[in-house]
Write an enzyme that holds these catalytic residues in place. Structure first.
Site, PDB file in Angstrom:
ATOM      1  N   ASP A 107       1.018  -0.765   0.149  1.00 22.86           N
ATOM      2  CA  ASP A 107      -0.362  -0.326  -0.286  1.00 22.86           C
ATOM      3  C   ASP A 107       1.009   1.389  -0.069  1.00 22.86           C
ATOM      4  O   ASP A 107       2.299   1.365   0.485  1.00 22.86           O
ATOM      5  CB  ASP A 107      -0.498   0.159   1.370  1.00 22.86           C
ATOM      6  CG  ASP A 107      -1.377  -1.414   2.083  1.00 22.86           C
ATOM      7  OD1 ASP A 107      -2.148  -1.887   0.797  1.00 22.86           O
ATOM      8  OD2 ASP A 107      -1.905  -1.308   2.666  1.00 22.86           O
ATOM      9  N   LYS A 108       0.338   2.616  -0.273  1.00 17.93           N
ATOM     10  CA  LYS A 108       1.126   3.759  -0.430  1.00 17.93           C
ATOM     11  C   LYS A 108       1.811   3.965   1.363  1.00 17.93           C
ATOM     12  O   LYS A 108       2.816   4.266   0.951  1.00 17.93           O
ATOM     13  CB  LYS A 108      -0.184   4.323  -0.670  1.00 17.93           C
ATOM     14  CG  LYS A 108       0.418   6.102  -0.839  1.00 17.93           C
ATOM     15  CD  LYS A 108      -0.655   6.995  -1.402  1.00 17.93           C
ATOM     16  CE  LYS A 108      -0.019   8.229  -1.609  1.00 17.93           C
ATOM     17  NZ  LYS A 108      -0.966   9.569  -2.683  1.00 17.93           N
TER      18      LYS A 108
END
Ligand code: URA
Length: 238
Positions: A107-108
């Site tokens: 994920d970011k």
């Protein structure tokens, strides 16, 4: 492979541009100017140490893999806006064919060990559910652990919101009241965050430490990357 085709596939330029570069003395193989770019050469892993393009070692030939310490705030998906993990690589590498992709995604807001490769077989071997390659995460939680999470995750069978296939067993190691190490063998979307959400908690920080037997190297600062060394691919499956 023809030299002009190889260089084109590495993003150096078109056949015409490579022919021009060869004539101008910009391509050197084993210390000798390579002026005829239609020459065929074998693609070997040592090619970057034998060939120079404009005075610099040739980029890694196809079949390469990288280790990146993914920093916060970069996304793995080319479809999303904002900074991409690919932005840390040299510009020319965007034009490589086969293209470089991440092996799975983070994920970011997740940091740590991310592998990238242009080798489709390697990618599939690492992410294939059949291989059960362990992914090890360190999670920082918003609230203290309740004490029930270890058994909940270890039992397997937990069904994440919006899914109906139960999770395989996962191993939780408690590192502190709000700190835990979680080992999973699957790669579902936002998996670790959703597992802790299912346990009534919230992940505030997530860092991947290891994939199989390959740990994030200590000397790789966030945002830094390097080529994988011989033997490191085998470590993933060790
Ligand atoms: N699980 C998550 O929730 N996020 C990741 O980035 C990786 C695993």
């Amino acid at each position: 492979m023809r030299v002009d085709k190889l260089l084109g596939s590495l993003g150096y330029g078109s056949r015409t541009e490579m022919a021009r570069m060869g004539k101008a003395g910009g391509i050197v193989l084993d210390g000798v100017d390579l002026t005829d770019v239609s020459k065929r050469i074998p693609i070997t892993p040592d090619l970057s140490s034998r060939m120079e393009i404009d005075g610099r070692p040739l980029d890694p030939p196809p079949g390469m893999a990288l280790i990146l310490n993914k920093p916060l705030g970069m996304t793995c998906s080319r479809k999303e806006d904002g900074a991409l993990v690919y932005d840390v690589l040299p510009d020319r590498w965007r034009r490589r064919d086969p293209a470089i992709s991440t092996i799975g995604r983070l994920d970011k807001q997740t940091t740590g060990l991310l592998l990238l490769t242009d080798d489709g077989d390697l990618l599939h071997r690492v992410i294939s559910p059949k291989r059960h390659v362990a992914k090890v995460y360190r999670a920082t939680l918003a609230r203290p652990l309740a004490g029930t999470e270890q058994a909940l995750f270890a039992a397997g069978g937990l069904v994440l919101e919006g899914e109906d296939k139960p999770l395989a067993p996962a191993e939780l190691e408690v590192l502190g009241p709000t700190e835990a190490r979680l080992t999973v063998t699957e790669g579902r979307y936002h998996m670790v965050r959703r597992m802790f959400a299912a346990a009534g908690n919230h992940v505030e920080g997530l860092h991947r430490e290891r994939i199989g037997g390959l740990a994030l190297p200590d000397d790789l600062a966030p945002g830094q990357w390097r080529l994988m060394m011989p033997g490191e691919v085998d470590l993933i499956f060790a």
